[in-house]
Design a protein around this motif. Structure first.
Motif, PDB file in Angstrom:
ATOM      1  N   UNK A  72       0.933  -1.319   0.002  1.00  8.52           N
ATOM      2  CA  UNK A  72      -0.173   0.024  -0.041  1.00  8.52           C
ATOM      3  C   UNK A  72       0.657   1.132  -0.172  1.00  8.52           C
ATOM      4  N   UNK A  73       1.954   1.280   0.823  1.00  5.47           N
ATOM      5  CA  UNK A  73       2.899   2.358   1.022  1.00  5.47           C
ATOM      6  C   UNK A  73       3.607   2.652  -0.505  1.00  5.47           C
ATOM      7  N   UNK A  74       3.950   1.650  -1.187  1.00  8.53           N
ATOM      8  CA  UNK A  74       4.685   1.669  -2.726  1.00  8.53           C
ATOM      9  C   UNK A  74       3.688   2.285  -3.348  1.00  8.53           C
ATOM     10  N   UNK A  75       2.397   1.591  -3.592  1.00  9.39           N
ATOM     11  CA  UNK A  75       1.479   2.127  -4.500  1.00  9.39           C
ATOM     12  C   UNK A  75       1.114   3.491  -4.226  1.00  9.39           C
ATOM     13  N   UNK A  76       0.733   3.814  -2.985  1.00  8.46           N
ATOM     14  CA  UNK A  76       0.369   5.360  -2.679  1.00  8.46           C
ATOM     15  C   UNK A  76       1.434   6.031  -3.174  1.00  8.46           C
ATOM     16  N   UNK A  77       2.768   5.802  -3.006  1.00  4.21           N
ATOM     17  CA  UNK A  77       4.018   6.808  -3.301  1.00  4.21           C
ATOM     18  C   UNK A  77       3.891   6.816  -4.857  1.00  4.21           C
ATOM     19  N   UNK A  78       3.612   5.781  -5.501  1.00  7.83           N
ATOM     20  CA  UNK A  78       3.707   5.783  -6.902  1.00  7.83           C
ATOM     21  C   UNK A  78       2.412   6.711  -7.604  1.00  7.83           C
ATOM     22  N   UNK A  79       1.428   6.610  -6.734  1.00  6.40           N
ATOM     23  CA  UNK A  79       0.252   7.375  -7.079  1.00  6.40           C
ATOM     24  C   UNK A  79       0.351   8.858  -7.050  1.00  6.40           C
ATOM     25  N   UNK A  80       1.254   9.224  -6.064  1.00  8.82           N
ATOM     26  CA  UNK A  80       1.594  10.726  -5.774  1.00  8.82           C
ATOM     27  C   UNK A  80       2.436  11.129  -6.529  1.00  8.82           C
ATOM     28  N   UNK A  81       3.152  10.177  -7.351  1.00  9.86           N
ATOM     29  CA  UNK A  81       4.119  10.839  -8.354  1.00  9.86           C
ATOM     30  C   UNK A  81       5.503  10.889  -8.040  1.00  9.86           C
ATOM     31  N   UNK A  82       5.740  10.315  -7.018  1.00  7.78           N
ATOM     32  CA  UNK A  82       7.204  10.100  -6.351  1.00  7.78           C
ATOM     33  C   UNK A  82       7.900   9.165  -7.246  1.00  7.78           C
ATOM     34  N   UNK A  83       9.204   9.152  -7.049  1.00  6.69           N
ATOM     35  CA  UNK A  83      10.259   8.200  -8.305  1.00  6.69           C
ATOM     36  C   UNK A  83       9.978   6.996  -7.594  1.00  6.69           C
ATOM     37  N   UNK A  84       9.380   5.934  -8.050  1.00 10.94           N
ATOM     38  CA  UNK A  84       9.128   4.677  -7.505  1.00 10.94           C
ATOM     39  C   UNK A  84       9.332   3.839  -9.006  1.00 10.94           C
ATOM     40  N   UNK A  85       9.990   2.747  -9.005  1.00 14.57           N
ATOM     41  CA  UNK A  85      10.099   1.938 -10.073  1.00 14.57           C
ATOM     42  C   UNK A  85       8.607   1.191 -10.283  1.00 14.57           C
TER      43      UNK A  85
END
Length: 122
Positions: A72-85
């Motif tokens: 959930x944390x990684x998905x949320x970071x990706x949805x916020x536009x943070x740099x996540x692979x």
């Protein structure tokens, strides 16, 4: 005759549960090695010979919960536009899904075993 086959079916069901439990524990260890290859093996939730089934089950559920929270944390970071692979996001979501499905299957097997035990005559 049908009583004998029923007893064998129950024993087979318990063996299936134990085999499924062992597979889940092995997969959990493999996932831990993939996530942190340098981590020590003593920190896995499988416990030692003295650990109870309840402790093992509680540890497994905590691992599943942690995996889902991480996803959930990684998905949320990706949805916020943070740099996540994107691969990390998909892998985390897939890992959480597999962990949940495995937990669901164990629950179903335990419930079936409990129902079989409750149907036994005393």
């Amino acid at each position: 005759m049908s009583g004998i086959s029923g007893i064998g079916g129950r024993a087979s069901g318990i063996q299936d549960i134990m085999a499924l439990r062992q597979q889940i524990m092995e997969r959990s260890q493999l996932l831990q090695q993939v996530k942190t290859p340098d981590a020590t093996q003593g920190t896995t939730a499988t416990g030692g010979a003295g650990s109870s089934f309840t402790d093992t089950l509680k540890g497994a559920l905590e691992n599943v919960n942690a995996t889902q929270q991480k996803s959930s944390a990684i998905t949320e970071a990706y949805e916020k536009g943070e740099v996540v692979d994107v691969a990390k996001v998909m892998l985390a979501r897939q890992e959480a899904g597999v962990a949940f499905e495995a937990t669901l299957q164990v629950r179903n097997k335990l419930l079936n075993a409990y129902q079989d035990i409750m149907r036994m005559g005393v």
